[in-house]
Scaffold this motif. Structure first.
Motif, PDB file in Angstrom:
ATOM      1  N   LYS A  66       0.833  -1.204   0.000  1.00  0.00           N
ATOM      2  CA  LYS A  66       0.000   0.000   0.000  1.00  0.00           C
ATOM      3  C   LYS A  66       0.870   1.257   0.000  1.00  0.00           C
ATOM      4  O   LYS A  66       0.489   2.284  -0.578  1.00  0.00           O
ATOM      5  CB  LYS A  66      -0.948   0.000   1.196  1.00  0.00           C
ATOM      6  N   GLU A  67       2.066   1.177   0.606  1.00  0.00           N
ATOM      7  CA  GLU A  67       2.985   2.319   0.614  1.00  0.00           C
ATOM      8  C   GLU A  67       3.486   2.635  -0.798  1.00  0.00           C
ATOM      9  O   GLU A  67       3.631   3.805  -1.165  1.00  0.00           O
ATOM     10  CB  GLU A  67       4.166   2.060   1.542  1.00  0.00           C
ATOM     11  N   LYS A  68       3.752   1.580  -1.591  1.00  0.00           N
ATOM     12  CA  LYS A  68       4.211   1.805  -2.973  1.00  0.00           C
ATOM     13  C   LYS A  68       3.075   2.373  -3.816  1.00  0.00           C
ATOM     14  O   LYS A  68       3.303   3.271  -4.649  1.00  0.00           O
ATOM     15  CB  LYS A  68       4.703   0.484  -3.581  1.00  0.00           C
ATOM     16  N   ILE A  69       1.864   1.884  -3.602  1.00  0.00           N
ATOM     17  CA  ILE A  69       0.726   2.429  -4.330  1.00  0.00           C
ATOM     18  C   ILE A  69       0.555   3.909  -3.993  1.00  0.00           C
ATOM     19  O   ILE A  69       0.372   4.750  -4.874  1.00  0.00           O
ATOM     20  CB  ILE A  69      -0.562   1.644  -4.005  1.00  0.00           C
ATOM     21  N   TYR A  70       0.649   4.239  -2.704  1.00  0.00           N
ATOM     22  CA  TYR A  70       0.541   5.629  -2.259  1.00  0.00           C
ATOM     23  C   TYR A  70       1.618   6.492  -2.932  1.00  0.00           C
ATOM     24  O   TYR A  70       1.334   7.584  -3.450  1.00  0.00           O
ATOM     25  CB  TYR A  70       0.697   5.702  -0.741  1.00  0.00           C
ATOM     26  N   THR A  71       2.853   5.996  -2.934  1.00  0.00           N
ATOM     27  CA  THR A  71       3.957   6.761  -3.510  1.00  0.00           C
ATOM     28  C   THR A  71       3.735   7.016  -4.989  1.00  0.00           C
ATOM     29  O   THR A  71       3.930   8.141  -5.478  1.00  0.00           O
ATOM     30  CB  THR A  71       5.288   6.019  -3.299  1.00  0.00           C
ATOM     31  N   ASP A  72       3.318   6.001  -5.721  1.00  0.00           N
ATOM     32  CA  ASP A  72       3.042   6.180  -7.148  1.00  0.00           C
ATOM     33  C   ASP A  72       1.964   7.225  -7.365  1.00  0.00           C
ATOM     34  O   ASP A  72       2.034   8.030  -8.318  1.00  0.00           O
ATOM     35  CB  ASP A  72       2.605   4.847  -7.773  1.00  0.00           C
ATOM     36  N   LYS A  73       0.967   7.236  -6.496  1.00  0.00           N
ATOM     37  CA  LYS A  73      -0.141   8.184  -6.650  1.00  0.00           C
ATOM     38  C   LYS A  73       0.281   9.623  -6.335  1.00  0.00           C
ATOM     39  O   LYS A  73      -0.141  10.560  -7.019  1.00  0.00           O
ATOM     40  CB  LYS A  73      -1.320   7.793  -5.754  1.00  0.00           C
ATOM     41  N   ILE A  74       1.091   9.810  -5.298  1.00  0.00           N
ATOM     42  CA  ILE A  74       1.475  11.189  -4.973  1.00  0.00           C
ATOM     43  C   ILE A  74       2.446  11.753  -6.016  1.00  0.00           C
ATOM     44  O   ILE A  74       2.487  12.968  -6.222  1.00  0.00           O
ATOM     45  CB  ILE A  74       2.067  11.344  -3.550  1.00  0.00           C
ATOM     46  N   ILE A  75       3.203  10.885  -6.669  1.00  0.00           N
ATOM     47  CA  ILE A  75       4.051  11.353  -7.768  1.00  0.00           C
ATOM     48  C   ILE A  75       3.173  11.956  -8.859  1.00  0.00           C
ATOM     49  O   ILE A  75       3.437  13.057  -9.359  1.00  0.00           O
ATOM     50  CB  ILE A  75       4.914  10.204  -8.315  1.00  0.00           C
ATOM     51  N   VAL A  76       2.107  11.252  -9.223  1.00  0.00           N
ATOM     52  CA  VAL A  76       1.177  11.752 -10.232  1.00  0.00           C
ATOM     53  C   VAL A  76       0.504  13.030  -9.734  1.00  0.00           C
ATOM     54  O   VAL A  76       0.369  14.013 -10.479  1.00  0.00           O
ATOM     55  CB  VAL A  76       0.122  10.689 -10.576  1.00  0.00           C
ATOM     56  N   LEU A  77       0.099  13.035  -8.462  1.00  0.00           N
ATOM     57  CA  LEU A  77      -0.571  14.203  -7.884  1.00  0.00           C
ATOM     58  C   LEU A  77       0.303  15.445  -7.945  1.00  0.00           C
ATOM     59  O   LEU A  77      -0.195  16.564  -8.052  1.00  0.00           O
ATOM     60  CB  LEU A  77      -0.952  13.909  -6.434  1.00  0.00           C
ATOM     61  N   SER A  78       1.615  15.254  -7.882  1.00  0.00           N
ATOM     62  CA  SER A  78       2.538  16.386  -7.842  1.00  0.00           C
ATOM     63  C   SER A  78       2.815  16.973  -9.226  1.00  0.00           C
ATOM     64  O   SER A  78       3.445  18.028  -9.337  1.00  0.00           O
ATOM     65  CB  SER A  78       3.870  15.950  -7.210  1.00  0.00           C
ATOM     66  N   GLU A  79       2.320  16.323 -10.260  1.00  0.00           N
ATOM     67  CA  GLU A  79       2.655  16.725 -11.627  1.00  0.00           C
ATOM     68  C   GLU A  79       1.405  17.144 -12.405  1.00  0.00           C
ATOM     69  O   GLU A  79       0.277  16.922 -11.975  1.00  0.00           O
ATOM     70  CB  GLU A  79       3.352  15.559 -12.340  1.00  0.00           C
ATOM     71  N   ARG A  80       1.627  17.708 -13.569  1.00  0.00           N
ATOM     72  CA  ARG A  80       0.509  18.204 -14.380  1.00  0.00           C
ATOM     73  C   ARG A  80      -0.379  17.067 -14.884  1.00  0.00           C
ATOM     74  O   ARG A  80      -1.586  17.274 -15.095  1.00  0.00           O
ATOM     75  CB  ARG A  80       1.037  19.015 -15.571  1.00  0.00           C
ATOM     76  N   LYS A  81       0.170  15.879 -15.050  1.00  0.00           N
ATOM     77  CA  LYS A  81      -0.619  14.795 -15.632  1.00  0.00           C
ATOM     78  C   LYS A  81      -1.758  14.326 -14.722  1.00  0.00           C
ATOM     79  O   LYS A  81      -2.527  13.438 -15.091  1.00  0.00           O
ATOM     80  CB  LYS A  81       0.264  13.606 -15.996  1.00  0.00           C
ATOM     81  N   ILE A  82      -1.912  14.943 -13.550  1.00  0.00           N
ATOM     82  CA  ILE A  82      -3.025  14.591 -12.687  1.00  0.00           C
ATOM     83  C   ILE A  82      -4.356  14.804 -13.403  1.00  0.00           C
ATOM     84  O   ILE A  82      -5.341  14.100 -13.149  1.00  0.00           O
ATOM     85  CB  ILE A  82      -2.988  15.415 -11.371  1.00  0.00           C
ATOM     86  N   PHE A  83      -4.410  15.729 -14.372  1.00  0.00           N
ATOM     87  CA  PHE A  83      -5.660  15.957 -15.104  1.00  0.00           C
ATOM     88  C   PHE A  83      -6.025  14.772 -15.986  1.00  0.00           C
ATOM     89  O   PHE A  83      -7.187  14.586 -16.325  1.00  0.00           O
ATOM     90  CB  PHE A  83      -5.563  17.238 -15.940  1.00  0.00           C
ATOM     91  N   ARG A  84      -5.019  13.981 -16.370  1.00  0.00           N
ATOM     92  CA  ARG A  84      -5.293  12.777 -17.161  1.00  0.00           C
ATOM     93  C   ARG A  84      -5.456  11.556 -16.272  1.00  0.00           C
ATOM     94  O   ARG A  84      -5.756  10.473 -16.758  1.00  0.00           O
ATOM     95  CB  ARG A  84      -4.153  12.527 -18.162  1.00  0.00           C
ATOM     96  N   ARG A  85      -5.233  11.736 -14.955  1.00  0.00           N
ATOM     97  CA  ARG A  85      -5.265  10.605 -14.024  1.00  0.00           C
ATOM     98  C   ARG A  85      -6.123  10.946 -12.811  1.00  0.00           C
ATOM     99  O   ARG A  85      -5.724  10.734 -11.671  1.00  0.00           O
ATOM    100  CB  ARG A  85      -3.833  10.275 -13.576  1.00  0.00           C
ATOM    101  N   ILE A  86      -7.296  11.485 -13.069  1.00  0.00           N
ATOM    102  CA  ILE A  86      -8.145  11.938 -11.969  1.00  0.00           C
ATOM    103  C   ILE A  86      -8.489  10.794 -11.020  1.00  0.00           C
ATOM    104  O   ILE A  86      -8.710  10.993  -9.819  1.00  0.00           O
ATOM    105  CB  ILE A  86      -9.424  12.603 -12.519  1.00  0.00           C
ATOM    106  N   LYS A  87      -8.512   9.565 -11.530  1.00  0.00           N
ATOM    107  CA  LYS A  87      -8.811   8.411 -10.679  1.00  0.00           C
ATOM    108  C   LYS A  87      -7.768   8.226  -9.585  1.00  0.00           C
ATOM    109  O   LYS A  87      -8.065   7.635  -8.536  1.00  0.00           O
ATOM    110  CB  LYS A  87      -8.920   7.137 -11.516  1.00  0.00           C
ATOM    111  N   ASP A  88      -6.544   8.753  -9.802  1.00  0.00           N
ATOM    112  CA  ASP A  88      -5.512   8.625  -8.775  1.00  0.00           C
ATOM    113  C   ASP A  88      -5.848   9.440  -7.530  1.00  0.00           C
ATOM    114  O   ASP A  88      -5.451   9.081  -6.420  1.00  0.00           O
ATOM    115  CB  ASP A  88      -4.142   9.039  -9.319  1.00  0.00           C
ATOM    116  N   ILE A  89      -6.554  10.555  -7.711  1.00  0.00           N
ATOM    117  CA  ILE A  89      -6.975  11.336  -6.541  1.00  0.00           C
ATOM    118  C   ILE A  89      -7.953  10.503  -5.712  1.00  0.00           C
ATOM    119  O   ILE A  89      -7.845  10.438  -4.481  1.00  0.00           O
ATOM    120  CB  ILE A  89      -7.615  12.671  -6.961  1.00  0.00           C
ATOM    121  N   TYR A  90      -8.897   9.868  -6.381  1.00  0.00           N
ATOM    122  CA  TYR A  90      -9.846   9.024  -5.656  1.00  0.00           C
ATOM    123  C   TYR A  90      -9.127   7.865  -4.977  1.00  0.00           C
ATOM    124  O   TYR A  90      -9.463   7.502  -3.845  1.00  0.00           O
ATOM    125  CB  TYR A  90     -10.923   8.486  -6.595  1.00  0.00           C
TER     126      TYR A  90
END
Length: 249
Positions: A132-156
């Motif tokens: 779960k820690e690796k999943i969290y880390t992968d998600k916050i990397i996306v959250l920190s970048e512009r591509k979060i708009f293409r990966r809105i499911k990562d916020i959920y």
């Protein structure tokens, strides 16, 4: 057998065949929620993400492994085709269809992945999945970048993860260091809230979908040490009940 059941059966067959892979993504996250008795959160997916952790595997080897797993299911009309060749920094892609209709995809990478653990499915089959820690880390990397708009499911997905215990700042920091990854500035997440809300409201793959404001606020708190950069000096653990990080010495 519905599409999700087929996906779980493919994972099970690959585990039975002792193929050296670590599963990632939403399929593993859903299993983590299940074993933690969190059954009211669900995000649909049509992907199996997995990582061969050793061996000089070619695309042909991977295709053969997955095809054997699918053939073992003995489901009429189930076929696999390759849709993307692997390359430097690029995973291989495959598509599974049933009676000519595409039902899910597989994204397959090759490389070391020390951040996994063993899980057991409902049939008592052991498989390897991302922590779960690796999943969290992968998600916050996306959250920190512009591509979060293409990966809105990562916020959920971060919202979902926030209802689990056991997250510690040091563990996430160590994973980032091992990945040799620097976080972005999170400006898209913190400054473009209305655009994120629009993308979230349009996304229809979530059951029991929380209001954006509730989801956004909890994710913001869950990621706060990394958003403001204090994780580099702080130690602490996440309290799911209190919805905040508790600082430790």
């Amino acid at each position: 057998m519905n599409n999700i059941d087929v996906m779980y059966k493919v994972i099970e067959q690959l585990a039975i065949m002792k193929i050296p892979v670590v599963f990632k993504g939403a399929m593993v996250l859903q299993h983590i929620l299940k074993i933690n008795d969190i059954n009211n959160m669900y995000r649909s997916t049509a992907d199996i993400d997995m990582n061969y952790i050793y061996g000089n595997k070619t695309d042909e080897d991977i295709l053969k492994d997955i095809k054997n797993a699918i053939d073992n299911l003995q489901i009429k009309g189930l076929e696999i085709t390759q849709t993307r060749k692997s390359g430097i920094g690029k995973s291989a892609g495959f598509s599974v269809s049933r009676l000519g209709e595409k039902i899910f995809k597989l994204d397959v990478s090759i490389g070391e992945n020390p951040f996994y653990t063993d899980y057991v499915n409902d049939n008592g089959i052991l498989f390897y999945g991302a922590t779960k820690e690796k999943i969290y880390t992968d998600k916050i990397i996306v959250l920190s970048e512009r591509k979060i708009f293409r990966r809105i499911k990562d916020i959920y997905d971060l919202y979902v993860l926030s209802y689990l215990e056991g997250f510690e700042i040091d563990n996430i920091k160590n994973i980032l260091k091992s990945m040799n990854k620097e976080l972005g500035d999170f400006s898209q997440f913190t400054e473009n809230i209305q655009e994120l809300k629009h993308a979230y409201d349009k996304y229809d793959g979530i059951q029991n979908k929380p209001e954006f404001e509730i989801m956004y606020g909890r994710v913001r708190d869950f990621c706060m040490p990394f958003i403001v950069g204090s994780y580099k000096e702080r130690k602490g653990y996440w309290s799911r009940e209190r919805g905040m990080w508790i600082e430790t010495l």
